[in-house]
Design a protein around this motif. Sequence first.
Motif: not given
Length: 613
Positions: A42-47, A60-69, A79-80, A87-93
């Motif tokens: 849904i949302q990529q790191t850096g977007e 929905v999982q919030e991930k930093h690289e492969e680690e689920v945060m 992600d408010a 800026y999105s620090k993490h990826t949402f899948v």
Amino acid sequence: MSILEQTYFIRKIHPFDNLTKTQLDEFAQNLDIEYYKKNHVIQQTGEQPDKLYFIIKGLVQEKHEEEVMSIYSVNEFFDAVSIVENYSKHTFVTAQETICYTLSREIFIRILHENNQLESYFFQSISQKLNANISNEKNKELANMMVAKVKDANVHRAVIVPYTTSIYDAALTIKKEKVPTLLLKDDLGEIHIVTDSDFRQKVILNRMDYDDIVGKISSTGLIFVNENDFLFNAQFLMAKHGIKRVVVKNNEDEIVGIIDQISLSSFFATHTFSVSNAIEKAETIEELKKASQSFIKIIRSLNAKGVKIDFIAKLINQLNQKLMHKLFMITAPQELIGKSCLVVMGSEGRGEQILKTDQDNALILADDCEIEEEKLRAFTHDYTEYLVDFGFPRCEGNIMVSNPYWCRRQKEFKNLVFSWISNKTGDDFMNLAIFYDAVCASGNKDLLNEVKEYIFKVGASTQSFYMHFAKIITSFNVPLGFFDGFVFDSDDKEHKDEIDIKRGGIFILVQGIRSLSLEHKLFKTNTIQRIMELNNVGEIDDEFKQELIEAFNFLNTIKLKSNLDKLDAAKEINNYINPDDLNTMEKDLLKDSFKIVNKLKKKLEHHYKLNYV
């Protein structure tokens, strides 16, 4: 969905329950619905995100690289933080098929700045959110004070004597029965009252004959209240009639006691002072037991008034130690006075036990203490049994003065410490951890301090000691998982869908801080005080210090709230909570607290190289 349904959906989610009606309507009118398949990004790191998402269905999982945060589920949003920072620090899948409401960033940011409560919430740190939530929940519980009953307060026992009793005999009765007032009954059955101030102002100042009838100094026209009436009504009656006390009756119209202004003030101020005073003045075991029975009322009152968990724990700890000291002074053989140290350990020693869970105590005897073994064992057995009668359950691990293992001379305790540190077994380290938390409840505290100094001395001489001591935390897992956000023990059928908040959070934090404190040779026993000391010596920074304190307080607050509910339902208190019993914000903050615990765990793994121990 209709606008009405959308409005209801948003209003259920904190902090959007703080929106005005106009703002809520604008939210609802601008919501779109989007559908995503499983494993959709849904949302990529850096977007630079342009939408806020509210989950209607799915995960929905919030991930930093492969680690689920983190995990977000139904009735939660993300992600408010990314929207605020653009800026999105993490990826949402998506972890499964997911349906979301979406709101444009433009509308969210504009309403955010229009609503002070919303703006304050999203610009707070995790520790600030934890602190703010505790205060918010306490304010809700304050309403419980308004439904307190007369019988919930300190109602003085009613002592009724004949109207014709002599002044002297009446004074003796007040002293013997330890009551501030007497009720008198005349030949017609009418009830009169005489107080201790009547004796001072009418008898002594008027130089009345002590053999005169006490009825002459009494008052009539008493005001009565039912024991099941609201406490504030008793307060209202006193104010209305300009009196200092009312007589309490039960449903059978029988007089059961007297409640006065002091009792009222004590209740609304948690009557801590009066209970503390009762402990100090107690001369018998029964008087101590009565005082101890007031502790739960104090806890409920402080909790309802919004008092923070660490202060409640500190206050109850002081009362507990005062109670144990007085019990020791009443029951201990003379040979032990000045020649021993009664210590409380574990959560009681750390000042973190609120509800009575178990006993963790020991007795250190001076090496030159002369007492017969049989006499000593009789005392320690009785002391344990008295505490059980007071409501302090036995320790399942038998860590009590009645166990000879925890009742020995100082030099023998030093030998124990040496064996605990040298053997490096799980039980040895747990015993050491419990003893390191010990504080003196009664007696010669130098006996304890010398043993603790010996711990620092022997521990420092063993290079791998601190690593092995800290490694205990690797046996405990933080219950933060991949599906609904929490991990449950599938083998525990009795507590299905529940989390052991002590094993999964509180213990890891306590043991982690305890390990660092032991390495730095800190004498402090309280976890929060240890955190502050570790901050002072540069072991943890200011931000992490605050996060740890607020996470620790939140976990203990949730545990206390759950156990008070269990007491209300006549259930056994324990360390389990059901996340389904928490509101959305509490679940979110529980996850945040577990993240902080995980952060501490990782620090310790790196600091002590636990993966290599």
